[in-house]
Design a protein around this motif. Structure first.
Motif, short mmCIF file in Angstrom:
data_model
loop_
_atom_site.label_atom_id
_atom_site.label_comp_id
_atom_site.label_asym_id
_atom_site.label_seq_id
_atom_site.Cartn_x
_atom_site.Cartn_y
_atom_site.Cartn_z
N GLY A 24 46.41 32.25 42.91
CA GLY A 24 45.25 32.00 42.45
C GLY A 24 44.40 32.21 43.55
N ARG A 25 44.80 31.65 45.01
CA ARG A 25 43.98 32.25 46.28
C ARG A 25 43.87 33.39 46.35
N TYR A 26 44.97 34.20 46.03
CA TYR A 26 44.91 35.85 46.39
C TYR A 26 43.99 36.58 45.27
N VAL A 27 43.95 36.17 44.07
CA VAL A 27 43.19 36.62 43.04
C VAL A 27 41.57 36.29 43.36
N VAL A 28 41.32 35.04 43.84
CA VAL A 28 39.89 34.74 44.30
C VAL A 28 39.43 35.79 45.46
N VAL A 29 40.35 35.88 46.56
CA VAL A 29 39.98 36.65 47.59
C VAL A 29 39.83 38.07 47.19
N ARG A 30 40.50 38.48 46.48
CA ARG A 30 40.44 39.89 46.01
C ARG A 30 39.29 40.20 45.21
N ALA A 31 38.88 39.34 44.14
CA ALA A 31 37.69 39.28 43.41
C ALA A 31 36.20 39.15 44.40
N LEU A 32 36.54 38.46 45.43
CA LEU A 32 35.46 38.24 46.42
C LEU A 32 35.11 39.78 47.00
N LEU A 33 36.31 40.24 47.51
CA LEU A 33 36.09 41.50 48.02
C LEU A 33 35.52 42.71 47.53
N ILE A 34 35.05 42.87 46.01
CA ILE A 34 34.63 43.58 45.37
C ILE A 34 33.38 43.77 45.76
N PRO A 36 31.58 43.13 48.71
CA PRO A 36 31.16 43.92 50.07
C PRO A 36 31.57 45.23 49.99
N THR A 37 32.78 45.65 49.11
CA THR A 37 33.48 46.85 49.01
C THR A 37 32.28 47.80 48.05
N VAL A 38 31.86 47.32 47.02
CA VAL A 38 30.67 48.14 46.44
C VAL A 38 29.48 48.03 47.21
N PHE A 39 28.89 47.07 47.86
CA PHE A 39 27.73 47.03 48.86
C PHE A 39 27.94 48.10 49.83
N ILE A 40 29.01 48.14 50.73
CA ILE A 40 29.15 49.51 51.56
C ILE A 40 29.01 50.72 50.92
N LEU A 41 29.64 50.96 49.94
CA LEU A 41 29.76 52.06 49.20
C LEU A 41 28.34 52.74 48.72
N GLY A 290 45.83 51.98 42.71
CA GLY A 290 44.54 51.86 42.93
C GLY A 290 43.81 52.97 43.46
N LEU A 291 44.43 53.41 44.79
CA LEU A 291 44.08 54.31 45.55
C LEU A 291 44.03 55.57 45.00
N ALA A 340 36.46 49.99 42.60
CA ALA A 340 36.69 48.64 43.21
C ALA A 340 37.31 47.63 42.05
N VAL A 341 36.85 47.78 40.91
CA VAL A 341 37.54 47.03 39.95
C VAL A 341 38.97 47.19 39.46
N THR A 342 39.06 48.81 39.59
CA THR A 342 40.48 49.22 39.36
C THR A 342 41.51 48.75 40.35
N ASN A 343 40.92 48.68 41.77
CA ASN A 343 41.73 48.15 42.67
C ASN A 343 42.07 46.95 42.63
N PHE A 344 40.94 45.95 42.40
CA PHE A 344 41.39 44.72 41.84
C PHE A 344 42.29 44.42 40.90
N VAL A 345 42.27 44.89 39.77
CA VAL A 345 43.42 44.63 38.61
C VAL A 345 44.62 45.37 39.07
N VAL A 346 44.78 46.36 39.70
CA VAL A 346 46.21 46.69 40.36
C VAL A 346 46.83 45.86 41.34
N ASP A 347 45.96 45.41 42.29
CA ASP A 347 46.26 44.25 43.20
C ASP A 347 46.95 42.95 42.45
N VAL A 348 46.25 42.51 41.46
CA VAL A 348 46.64 41.47 40.81
C VAL A 348 47.82 41.82 39.94
N ILE A 349 48.20 42.90 39.28
CA ILE A 349 49.39 43.18 38.63
C ILE A 349 50.56 43.11 39.75
#
Length: 359
Positions: A24-34, A36-41, A290-291, A340-349
């Motif tokens: 759960g902690r991992y999923v939340v952290v990865r979701a929150l990283l979406i 800043p990633t999108v913001f920077i791009l 994802g990459l 960004a969303v694809t990387n999140f889904v792949v990381d969760v899987i």
């Protein structure tokens, strides 16, 4: 009477629930990283597009008078300070408004709906090619490690990854379309097939899905023939990565203790690769998926242009040629969100398959 230490109970409960809380902690952290990633791009794209000047002058500079340009700039708000434009653009992004094109005044979201299905279909076919080519050849290279087939396959993997996508596409097109005549020169389907698919009610825009719904083999075969060379061009780029990953991880897995124990019981090397070492070697592929999808979306621009595959990449190249930087900015921002969303889904899987990824 048995005395139970409260700390022991607490630690036992922590062990029992640690996996779930870790995930759960991992999923939340990865979701929150979406975010800043999108913001920077998005910020990078905005700045790079503004470096070349305002989009209207870049696109319409030779076709409008100075007075008309000034009027268009004022209407679009490009005569305001760059910071004000940036803040307004961020507000539009967060509301799902990626702007409108300058050349044909179309909503960027409409372009995604119209042409995104074609790019999705191409990436899907390319992933199939990457798996079918990269995974078995990686297993073969690991099985025959340090022999001449292994060296040849490693060179093949390097060539797949290092060859420019447009050059590979032109080469495949020249050999298999022009010289041999096995495959069509370009397009997603023949004209008559495209007309039939266009009349299907509730069309998805993904040709192979719509053709499968009709159950007509002539439509399915035509679509597969048109998709073969573009999918091979884009898929071989990733197949080289998969080949190296599978080979490296299989060799590492084959040196594990449980594999040595199976080998000591007389299990053959081929069976060891197929039964014991194959699945663990696939986990890194899922991790980097994802990459690779991001790499494929980048390669889709050149592949779609080479084969006239009318997807997002093809449209992006057209808008670049027209210097329509609003369209380019919007499409790239949409692709950034998708990646960004694809990387999140792949990381969760990957975290669900391999608990070590969570920590």
């Amino acid at each position: 009477m048995t005395i139970v230490d409260e700390r022991t109970v607490g630690s036992t409960a922590a062990v029992k629930t640690g996996g779930g809380s870790g995930l759960g902690r991992y999923v939340v952290v990865r979701a929150l990283l979406i975010v800043p990633t999108v913001f920077i791009l998005v910020t990078l794209v905005f700045v790079l597009m503004r470096v070349v000047g305002d989009p209207i002058t870049a696109s319409m500079g030779g076709r409008l008078s100075e007075a008309q340009l000034a009027e268009r700039l004022a209407e679009a708000g490009y005569d305001r300070p760059i910071l004000a434009q940036y803040l307004e653009y961020l507000g539009q992004i967060f509301t799902g408004d990626f702007g409108r094109t300058i050349t044909d005044n179309r909503a960027i979201s409409e372009i995604l709906v119209t042409y995104g299905a074609a790019t999705l279909e191409l990436v899907f076919f390319a992933l199939i090619v990457a798996f079918v080519v990269g995974v078995p050849l990686g297993m073969l290279a690991a099985y025959l490690r340090d022999r001449w087939p292994d060296a040849a396959l490693r060179v093949f993997a390097i060539l797949c990854y290092a060859t420019p996508v447009f050059f590979a596409g032109l080469l495949l097109k020249l050999v298999f379309s022009v010289w041999l005549g096995w495959f069509p020169l370009g397009g997603r389907a023949s004209t008559d097939v495209q007309l039939v698919l266009g009349r299907i009610s509730g069309s998805t825009g993904i040709n192979i899905v719509d053709a499968l719904r009709t159950g007509r083999w002539d439509l399915i075969s035509d679509i597969l023939l048109h998709a073969a060379l573009p999918a091979a061009t884009l898929g071989l780029l990733t197949a080289g990565v998969f080949l190296r990953l599978v080979r490296t991880n299989l060799i590492g897995t084959l040196s594990m203790d449980y594999v040595d124990a199976a080998r000591s019981r007389g299990v053959g090397e081929a069976r060891l690769v197929r039964k014991h070492a194959y699945k663990p070697a696939l986990i890194p592929i899922i991790t980097v998926m994802g990459l690779q999808i991001a790499l494929m979306l980048g390669g889709a621009v050149l592949t779609e242009t080479t084969f006239e595959w009318r997807g997002l990449g093809f449209q992006l190249a057209q808008y670049l040629a027209d210097r329509d930087f609003v369209a380019v900015q919007g499409i790239v921002a949409l692709l950034a969100v998708i990646v960004a969303v694809t990387n999140f889904v792949v990381d969760v899987i990957a975290a669900l398959i391999d608990p070590r990824v969570r920590y």
